[in-house]
Design a protein around this motif. Structure first.
Motif, PDB file in Angstrom:
ATOM      1  N   THR A  30       0.822  -1.208   0.000  1.00  0.00           N
ATOM      2  CA  THR A  30       0.000   0.000   0.000  1.00  0.00           C
ATOM      3  C   THR A  30       0.858   1.260   0.000  1.00  0.00           C
ATOM      4  OG1 THR A  30      -1.826  -1.105   1.148  1.00  0.00           O
ATOM      5  CG2 THR A  30      -1.740   1.299   1.292  1.00  0.00           C
ATOM      6  N   SER A  31       1.864   1.288   0.860  1.00  0.00           N
ATOM      7  CA  SER A  31       2.725   2.474   0.935  1.00  0.00           C
ATOM      8  C   SER A  31       3.501   2.683  -0.360  1.00  0.00           C
ATOM      9  CB  SER A  31       3.679   2.366   2.124  1.00  0.00           C
ATOM     10  OG  SER A  31       4.511   1.222   2.023  1.00  0.00           O
ATOM     11  N   ALA A  32       3.948   1.586  -0.983  1.00  0.00           N
ATOM     12  CA  ALA A  32       4.678   1.709  -2.248  1.00  0.00           C
ATOM     13  C   ALA A  32       3.779   2.278  -3.341  1.00  0.00           C
ATOM     14  CB  ALA A  32       5.234   0.348  -2.669  1.00  0.00           C
ATOM     15  N   THR A  33       2.520   1.844  -3.356  1.00  0.00           N
ATOM     16  CA  THR A  33       1.577   2.341  -4.355  1.00  0.00           C
ATOM     17  C   THR A  33       1.272   3.820  -4.140  1.00  0.00           C
ATOM     18  OG1 THR A  33       0.554   0.160  -4.610  1.00  0.00           O
ATOM     19  CG2 THR A  33      -0.742   2.062  -5.315  1.00  0.00           C
ATOM     20  N   LEU A  34       0.984   4.187  -2.896  1.00  0.00           N
ATOM     21  CA  LEU A  34       0.630   5.576  -2.606  1.00  0.00           C
ATOM     22  C   LEU A  34       1.839   6.508  -2.707  1.00  0.00           C
ATOM     23  CD1 LEU A  34      -1.828   5.047   0.388  1.00  0.00           C
ATOM     24  CD2 LEU A  34      -2.391   5.607  -1.989  1.00  0.00           C
ATOM     25  N   ALA A  35       3.034   5.965  -2.526  1.00  0.00           N
ATOM     26  CA  ALA A  35       4.239   6.795  -2.627  1.00  0.00           C
ATOM     27  C   ALA A  35       4.415   7.378  -4.018  1.00  0.00           C
ATOM     28  CB  ALA A  35       5.472   5.981  -2.243  1.00  0.00           C
ATOM     29  N   ALA A  36       3.804   6.733  -5.024  1.00  0.00           N
ATOM     30  CA  ALA A  36       3.889   7.251  -6.387  1.00  0.00           C
ATOM     31  C   ALA A  36       3.264   8.632  -6.506  1.00  0.00           C
ATOM     32  CB  ALA A  36       3.205   6.282  -7.354  1.00  0.00           C
ATOM     33  N   TRP A  37       2.422   8.998  -5.551  1.00  0.00           N
ATOM     34  CA  TRP A  37       1.788  10.315  -5.570  1.00  0.00           C
ATOM     35  C   TRP A  37       2.625  11.354  -4.829  1.00  0.00           C
ATOM     36  CZ3 TRP A  37      -2.548  11.874  -8.207  1.00  0.00           C
ATOM     37  CH2 TRP A  37      -3.211  10.854  -8.911  1.00  0.00           C
ATOM     38  N   GLN A  38       3.827  10.975  -4.447  1.00  0.00           N
ATOM     39  CA  GLN A  38       4.785  11.879  -3.815  1.00  0.00           C
ATOM     40  C   GLN A  38       4.187  12.619  -2.608  1.00  0.00           C
ATOM     41  OE1 GLN A  38       6.131  14.331  -7.111  1.00  0.00           O
ATOM     42  NE2 GLN A  38       7.498  12.723  -7.860  1.00  0.00           N
ATOM     43  N   PRO A  39       3.700  11.872  -1.628  1.00  0.00           N
ATOM     44  CA  PRO A  39       3.120  12.521  -0.445  1.00  0.00           C
ATOM     45  C   PRO A  39       4.177  13.255   0.367  1.00  0.00           C
ATOM     46  CG  PRO A  39       3.412  10.179  -0.047  1.00  0.00           C
ATOM     47  CD  PRO A  39       3.702  10.407  -1.510  1.00  0.00           C
ATOM     48  N   GLU A  40       3.724  14.234   1.111  1.00  0.00           N
ATOM     49  CA  GLU A  40       4.632  14.957   1.998  1.00  0.00           C
ATOM     50  C   GLU A  40       5.133  14.034   3.106  1.00  0.00           C
ATOM     51  OE1 GLU A  40       4.843  19.327   4.158  1.00  0.00           O
ATOM     52  OE2 GLU A  40       2.882  18.433   3.748  1.00  0.00           O
ATOM     53  N   PHE A  41       4.249  13.151   3.600  1.00  0.00           N
ATOM     54  CA  PHE A  41       4.646  12.185   4.623  1.00  0.00           C
ATOM     55  C   PHE A  41       3.558  11.125   4.781  1.00  0.00           C
ATOM     56  CE2 PHE A  41       2.267  15.495   6.781  1.00  0.00           C
ATOM     57  CZ  PHE A  41       1.446  14.804   7.666  1.00  0.00           C
ATOM     58  N   PHE A  42       3.939  10.024   5.439  1.00  0.00           N
ATOM     59  CA  PHE A  42       3.010   9.020   5.925  1.00  0.00           C
ATOM     60  C   PHE A  42       2.948   9.158   7.450  1.00  0.00           C
ATOM     61  CE2 PHE A  42       4.714   6.562   2.167  1.00  0.00           C
ATOM     62  CZ  PHE A  42       3.528   6.559   1.435  1.00  0.00           C
ATOM     63  N   SER A  43       1.748   9.175   8.032  1.00  0.00           N
ATOM     64  CA  SER A  43       1.643   9.174   9.490  1.00  0.00           C
ATOM     65  C   SER A  43       1.184   7.803   9.961  1.00  0.00           C
ATOM     66  CB  SER A  43       0.680  10.261   9.970  1.00  0.00           C
ATOM     67  OG  SER A  43      -0.658   9.948   9.633  1.00  0.00           O
ATOM     68  N   VAL A  44       1.500   7.478  11.208  1.00  0.00           N
ATOM     69  CA  VAL A  44       1.177   6.163  11.764  1.00  0.00           C
ATOM     70  C   VAL A  44       0.536   6.362  13.128  1.00  0.00           C
ATOM     71  CG1 VAL A  44       2.037   3.894  12.411  1.00  0.00           C
ATOM     72  CG2 VAL A  44       3.155   5.155  10.558  1.00  0.00           C
ATOM     73  N   THR A  45      -0.647   5.799  13.320  1.00  0.00           N
ATOM     74  CA  THR A  45      -1.434   6.000  14.535  1.00  0.00           C
ATOM     75  C   THR A  45      -0.985   5.082  15.667  1.00  0.00           C
ATOM     76  OG1 THR A  45      -3.114   4.351  13.972  1.00  0.00           O
ATOM     77  CG2 THR A  45      -3.416   6.566  13.080  1.00  0.00           C
ATOM     78  N   PHE A  46      -1.652   5.244  16.803  1.00  0.00           N
ATOM     79  CA  PHE A  46      -1.483   4.349  17.945  1.00  0.00           C
ATOM     80  C   PHE A  46      -2.863   3.996  18.476  1.00  0.00           C
ATOM     81  CE2 PHE A  46      -1.041   8.775  19.355  1.00  0.00           C
ATOM     82  CZ  PHE A  46      -2.159   8.876  20.171  1.00  0.00           C
ATOM     83  N   GLY A  47      -2.932   3.047  19.395  1.00  0.00           N
ATOM     84  CA  GLY A  47      -4.214   2.658  19.974  1.00  0.00           C
ATOM     85  C   GLY A  47      -4.595   3.554  21.138  1.00  0.00           C
ATOM     86  N   ALA A  48      -5.766   3.308  21.717  1.00  0.00           N
ATOM     87  CA  ALA A  48      -6.252   4.099  22.848  1.00  0.00           C
ATOM     88  C   ALA A  48      -5.259   4.036  23.999  1.00  0.00           C
ATOM     89  CB  ALA A  48      -7.621   3.584  23.304  1.00  0.00           C
ATOM     90  N   GLY A  49      -5.053   5.186  24.645  1.00  0.00           N
ATOM     91  CA  GLY A  49      -4.139   5.246  25.769  1.00  0.00           C
ATOM     92  C   GLY A  49      -2.686   5.099  25.379  1.00  0.00           C
ATOM     93  N   GLY A  50      -2.387   5.263  24.086  1.00  0.00           N
ATOM     94  CA  GLY A  50      -1.009   5.132  23.641  1.00  0.00           C
ATOM     95  C   GLY A  50      -0.592   3.702  23.380  1.00  0.00           C
ATOM     96  N   SER A  51      -1.543   2.759  23.432  1.00  0.00           N
ATOM     97  CA  SER A  51      -1.209   1.367  23.152  1.00  0.00           C
ATOM     98  C   SER A  51      -0.771   1.221  21.701  1.00  0.00           C
ATOM     99  CB  SER A  51      -2.413   0.465  23.437  1.00  0.00           C
ATOM    100  OG  SER A  51      -3.500   0.783  22.588  1.00  0.00           O
ATOM    101  N   THR A  52      -0.079   0.150  21.407  1.00  0.00           N
ATOM    102  CA  THR A  52       0.543  -0.139  20.103  1.00  0.00           C
ATOM    103  C   THR A  52       1.661   0.855  19.785  1.00  0.00           C
ATOM    104  OG1 THR A  52      -0.869   1.177  18.592  1.00  0.00           O
ATOM    105  CG2 THR A  52      -1.674  -0.998  19.237  1.00  0.00           C
ATOM    106  N   GLN A  53       2.186   1.568  20.827  1.00  0.00           N
ATOM    107  CA  GLN A  53       3.237   2.543  20.550  1.00  0.00           C
ATOM    108  C   GLN A  53       4.470   1.862  19.955  1.00  0.00           C
ATOM    109  OE1 GLN A  53       2.646   6.157  21.478  1.00  0.00           O
ATOM    110  NE2 GLN A  53       3.961   5.997  19.688  1.00  0.00           N
ATOM    111  N   ALA A  54       4.752   0.618  20.400  1.00  0.00           N
ATOM    112  CA  ALA A  54       5.876  -0.118  19.817  1.00  0.00           C
ATOM    113  C   ALA A  54       5.600  -0.427  18.350  1.00  0.00           C
ATOM    114  CB  ALA A  54       6.127  -1.407  20.597  1.00  0.00           C
ATOM    115  N   GLY A  55       4.355  -0.786  18.048  1.00  0.00           N
ATOM    116  CA  GLY A  55       3.987  -1.028  16.653  1.00  0.00           C
ATOM    117  C   GLY A  55       4.075   0.229  15.820  1.00  0.00           C
ATOM    118  N   THR A  56       3.697   1.343  16.422  1.00  0.00           N
ATOM    119  CA  THR A  56       3.820   2.630  15.729  1.00  0.00           C
ATOM    120  C   THR A  56       5.282   2.902  15.391  1.00  0.00           C
ATOM    121  OG1 THR A  56       1.908   3.516  16.922  1.00  0.00           O
ATOM    122  CG2 THR A  56       3.416   5.116  15.941  1.00  0.00           C
ATOM    123  N   ARG A  57       6.149   2.726  16.377  1.00  0.00           N
ATOM    124  CA  ARG A  57       7.580   2.953  16.170  1.00  0.00           C
ATOM    125  C   ARG A  57       8.148   2.043  15.082  1.00  0.00           C
ATOM    126  NH1 ARG A  57      10.201   0.475  20.841  1.00  0.00           N
ATOM    127  NH2 ARG A  57       9.820  -1.333  19.508  1.00  0.00           N
TER     128      ARG A  57
END
Length: 295
Positions: A30-57
């Motif tokens: 997905t990121s490779a496909t969307l990168a063709a549109w030359q985005p300024e950046f990709f952002s990555v979320t986290f879960g409630a209360g900051g959970s999945t922060q390791a996954g975000t990193r």
């Protein structure tokens, strides 16, 4: 309306951290496909209360390793100053230059428990600036239809300006389907003294039930006429998606014409719904192997 190439503003895309090897592979594609549109950046979320922060990193570092600028979401809920200091140092050491700083949602079961050392996003932004100076470009959240927990629209605007003045560079809005709400919010923020860019958050429409659940949770409004039209498709997913693409493309048209500084797409880790909108906005652009998606 077909938006001329030169007038399409900067775009960015949002992902959530995948939880399985298959999800990791899908996000890579997905990121490779969307990168063709030359985005300024990709952002990555986290879960409630900051959970999945390791996954975000881990997801942010993987995107960075692939050559993309990536922006982790950072929450102050459930975090101490020392924990945040460690996270910020890790991102700075890795060369990450952009963050999305949010208060974050309380996870279920918190009740009256402490939500952490910081209570609001402006406190988090101030802390980041005190710890790292101008190293990070900081994005914050904006709510054109008012934050669900704000006492009043005026309080909501004041809270936003407080975040901006704490050191934010720009803002990304919550999902909305009423462009008047966005433009009115921007006008009120400008009158209140903040001039940071406020980028509209765009959510493609692919599933009626999911859309209603999501917007009810975040306090966004789906116009009644749109709800009725979407509900009328029942199990006809193709027609619903085609209608959703038309509606959201028209919203993007209005935002661009009105001077919105960018478009931030909530992709749900899928490329096709967002590509359908982008190709409808700029049908002349194929980016090499990226073929136009029928709207």
């Amino acid at each position: 309306m077909q938006v001329p190439v030169a007038s399409l503003p900067k775009i960015s895309f949002e992902f959530f951290p995948p939880k399985t090897p298959a999800g990791v592979g899908k996000l890579h594609a997905t990121s490779a496909t969307l990168a063709a549109w030359q985005p300024e950046f990709f952002s990555v979320t986290f879960g409630a209360g900051g959970s999945t922060q390791a996954g975000t990193r881990d997801t942010v570092f993987a995107l960075q390793a692939a050559g993309y600028e990536a922006a982790p979401h950072l929450s102050c809920i459930g975090s101490s100053a020392e924990q945040l200091r460690i996270i910020l140092d890790a991102y700075k050491t890795q060369g990450i230059r952009r963050l999305v700083a949010l208060r974050g949602d309380l996870p279920s079961g918190y009740g009256g428990k402490s939500a952490g050392q910081f209570r609001y996003a402006n406190e988090l932004v101030s802390f980041i600036r005190a710890e790292t100076g101008d190293w990070f470009n900081i994005e914050v959240a904006a709510y054109p239809e008012m934050h669900p927990q704000a006492p009043s629209p005026d309080d909501d605007v004041a809270n936003f300006v407080r975040k901006a003045n704490a050191g934010a560079n720009a803002a990304i809005t919550q999902v909305f389907y009423n462009t008047d709400a966005y433009f009115r919010f921007v006008d009120e923020v400008r009158k209140a003294g903040s001039d940071i860019p406020i980028v509209p958050g765009i959510l493609p429409i692919t599933n009626y039930a999911q859309l209603i659940r999501f917007t009810e949770t975040c306090g966004a409004e789906v116009p009644r006429w749109m709800q009725r039209k979407l509900a009328s498709f029942h199990d006809d997913t193709a027609s619903l998606c085609a209608f959703g693409t038309d509606v959201v493309t028209e919203i993007c048209d209005r935002l661009i014409a009105g001077g919105a500084p960018g478009l931030h797409f909530y992709t749900m880790n899928q490329s096709a719904p967002t590509l359908a909108i982008l190709n409808a906005l700029r049908p002349d652009i194929t980016h090499g192997s990226l073929v136009a998606v029928a709207a």
